[in-house]
Design an enzyme around this catalytic site. Structure first.
Site, mmCIF file in Angstrom:
data_model
loop_
_atom_site.group_PDB
_atom_site.id
_atom_site.type_symbol
_atom_site.label_atom_id
_atom_site.label_comp_id
_atom_site.label_asym_id
_atom_site.label_seq_id
_atom_site.Cartn_x
_atom_site.Cartn_y
_atom_site.Cartn_z
ATOM 1 N N GLY A 207 0.851 -1.180 0.000
ATOM 2 C CA GLY A 207 0.000 0.000 0.000
ATOM 3 C C GLY A 207 0.887 1.229 0.000
ATOM 4 O O GLY A 207 1.985 1.201 0.564
ATOM 5 N N GLN B 4 3.166 9.911 1.013
ATOM 6 C CA GLN B 4 4.419 9.191 1.216
ATOM 7 C C GLN B 4 5.438 9.428 0.110
ATOM 8 O O GLN B 4 6.604 9.050 0.249
ATOM 9 C CB GLN B 4 4.166 7.682 1.350
ATOM 10 C CG GLN B 4 3.383 7.323 2.600
ATOM 11 C CD GLN B 4 3.183 5.829 2.694
ATOM 12 O OE1 GLN B 4 2.242 5.294 2.124
ATOM 13 N NE2 GLN B 4 4.068 5.144 3.406
ATOM 14 N N CYS C 85 5.122 0.165 7.942
ATOM 15 C CA CYS C 85 4.865 1.256 7.002
ATOM 16 C C CYS C 85 6.163 1.585 6.285
ATOM 17 O O CYS C 85 7.214 1.651 6.920
ATOM 18 C CB CYS C 85 4.377 2.478 7.778
ATOM 19 S SG CYS C 85 4.043 3.925 6.760
ATOM 20 N N LEU C 86 6.087 1.792 4.963
ATOM 21 C CA LEU C 86 7.304 2.107 4.197
ATOM 22 C C LEU C 86 7.941 3.412 4.682
ATOM 23 O O LEU C 86 9.144 3.615 4.520
ATOM 24 C CB LEU C 86 6.988 2.209 2.697
ATOM 25 C CG LEU C 86 6.599 0.891 2.006
ATOM 26 C CD1 LEU C 86 6.164 1.171 0.565
ATOM 27 C CD2 LEU C 86 7.746 -0.107 2.025
ATOM 28 N N HIS D 71 -5.203 1.990 7.221
ATOM 29 C CA HIS D 71 -3.819 2.453 7.365
ATOM 30 C C HIS D 71 -3.493 3.509 6.304
ATOM 31 O O HIS D 71 -2.967 4.578 6.614
ATOM 32 C CB HIS D 71 -2.859 1.254 7.251
ATOM 33 C CG HIS D 71 -1.407 1.629 7.296
ATOM 34 N ND1 HIS D 71 -0.564 1.253 8.309
ATOM 35 C CD2 HIS D 71 -0.644 2.362 6.427
ATOM 36 C CE1 HIS D 71 0.651 1.750 8.079
ATOM 37 N NE2 HIS D 71 0.633 2.415 6.927
ATOM 38 N N GLU D 72 -3.836 3.198 5.029
ATOM 39 C CA GLU D 72 -3.526 4.141 3.939
ATOM 40 C C GLU D 72 -4.368 5.410 4.055
ATOM 41 O O GLU D 72 -3.884 6.513 3.803
ATOM 42 C CB GLU D 72 -3.742 3.473 2.577
ATOM 43 C CG GLU D 72 -2.856 2.266 2.298
ATOM 44 C CD GLU D 72 -1.385 2.523 2.538
ATOM 45 O OE1 GLU D 72 -0.919 3.660 2.343
ATOM 46 O OE2 GLU D 72 -0.689 1.580 2.955
ATOM 47 N N HIS E 82 -3.010 8.031 6.244
ATOM 48 C CA HIS E 82 -1.956 8.870 5.653
ATOM 49 C C HIS E 82 -2.541 10.148 5.045
ATOM 50 O O HIS E 82 -1.901 11.196 5.062
ATOM 51 C CB HIS E 82 -1.203 8.109 4.551
ATOM 52 C CG HIS E 82 -0.127 7.203 5.075
ATOM 53 N ND1 HIS E 82 0.941 7.648 5.816
ATOM 54 C CD2 HIS E 82 0.050 5.869 4.949
ATOM 55 C CE1 HIS E 82 1.726 6.628 6.130
ATOM 56 N NE2 HIS E 82 1.206 5.528 5.615
#
Ligand code: ZN
Length: 188
Positions: free
Chosen positions: A45, A50, A98-99, A140-141, A144
């Site tokens: 994701g 990000q 998370c990235l 989660h996304e 962001h």
């Protein structure tokens, strides 16, 4: 085109993102770039903030997990201007990463069922319901886009315990296989 992924401490991760136009060439390009960047970083994701763009778009692709988790098999799409209209069900505790927060995983409690409305690249409005793992990935996304990170949602004790690690991340004291961008703008 792939972008470096902005890391914990970068201001882009803390803004409330704004809506985009669809259909629009810029939006199509953004979605392509998000997928490309996500695949390069081997994530499942990725949200526009990000890659430093404060826009309400995120992409997911859960197909690599499809074998163990059947609900993820066809879970590949772009969510444009999404709005979670309902969150319900039991709170489930599960480990998340998370990235933008490399090498840190923490247990996060989330509800098990959501309803979401969003647009596709043609500008059609879509309403869907998700449960379980897919509902978690979406929440989660979506966070962001609101400037919220999963580390905001861990217990107060865990927050204290990971504070040092988060500080190190924001200062570039970490290693990843993918390109990142530090809060000071440096590409790492
Ligand atoms: Zn994330």
């Amino acid at each position: 085109m792939s972008y470096p992924i902005v890391v914990y401490g970068h201001s882009a991760l803390r803004k409330k993102a704004r809506e985009v136009e669809v259909p629009a060439e810029n939006t199509t390009r953004l979605v392509d770039n998000l997928f490309e960047t996500m695949y390069q970083a081997e994530g499942m994701g990725l949200a526009a903030p990000q890659i430093g763009k404060s826009l309400r778009v995120f992409v997911v692709d859960g197909s690599p997990l499809g074998e163990d988790e059947p609900s993820m098999k066809d879970f590949k799409k772009a969510f444009i201007n999404p709005r979670i209209t309902k969150i319900e069900g039991d709170e489930v505790l599960m480990s998340e990463g998370c990235l933008s927060i490399p090498r840190l995983r923490e247990e996060v409690a989330r509800k098990s069922k959501i309803n979401i409305e969003y647009q596709d690249l043609e500008g059609n409005s879509i309403k869907e319901e998700y449960t379980g793992y897919t509902a978690r990935v979406i929440q989660h996304e979506y966070d962001h886009l609101e400037g919220v990170l999963f580390t905001d949602k861990v217990s107060p004790i865990r927050k204290r315990l990971i504070r040092g690690k988060l500080n190190n991340l924001s200062r570039g004291k970490f290693k990843t296989e993918y390109r990142t961008k530090l809060p000071n703008g440096k590409i790492w």
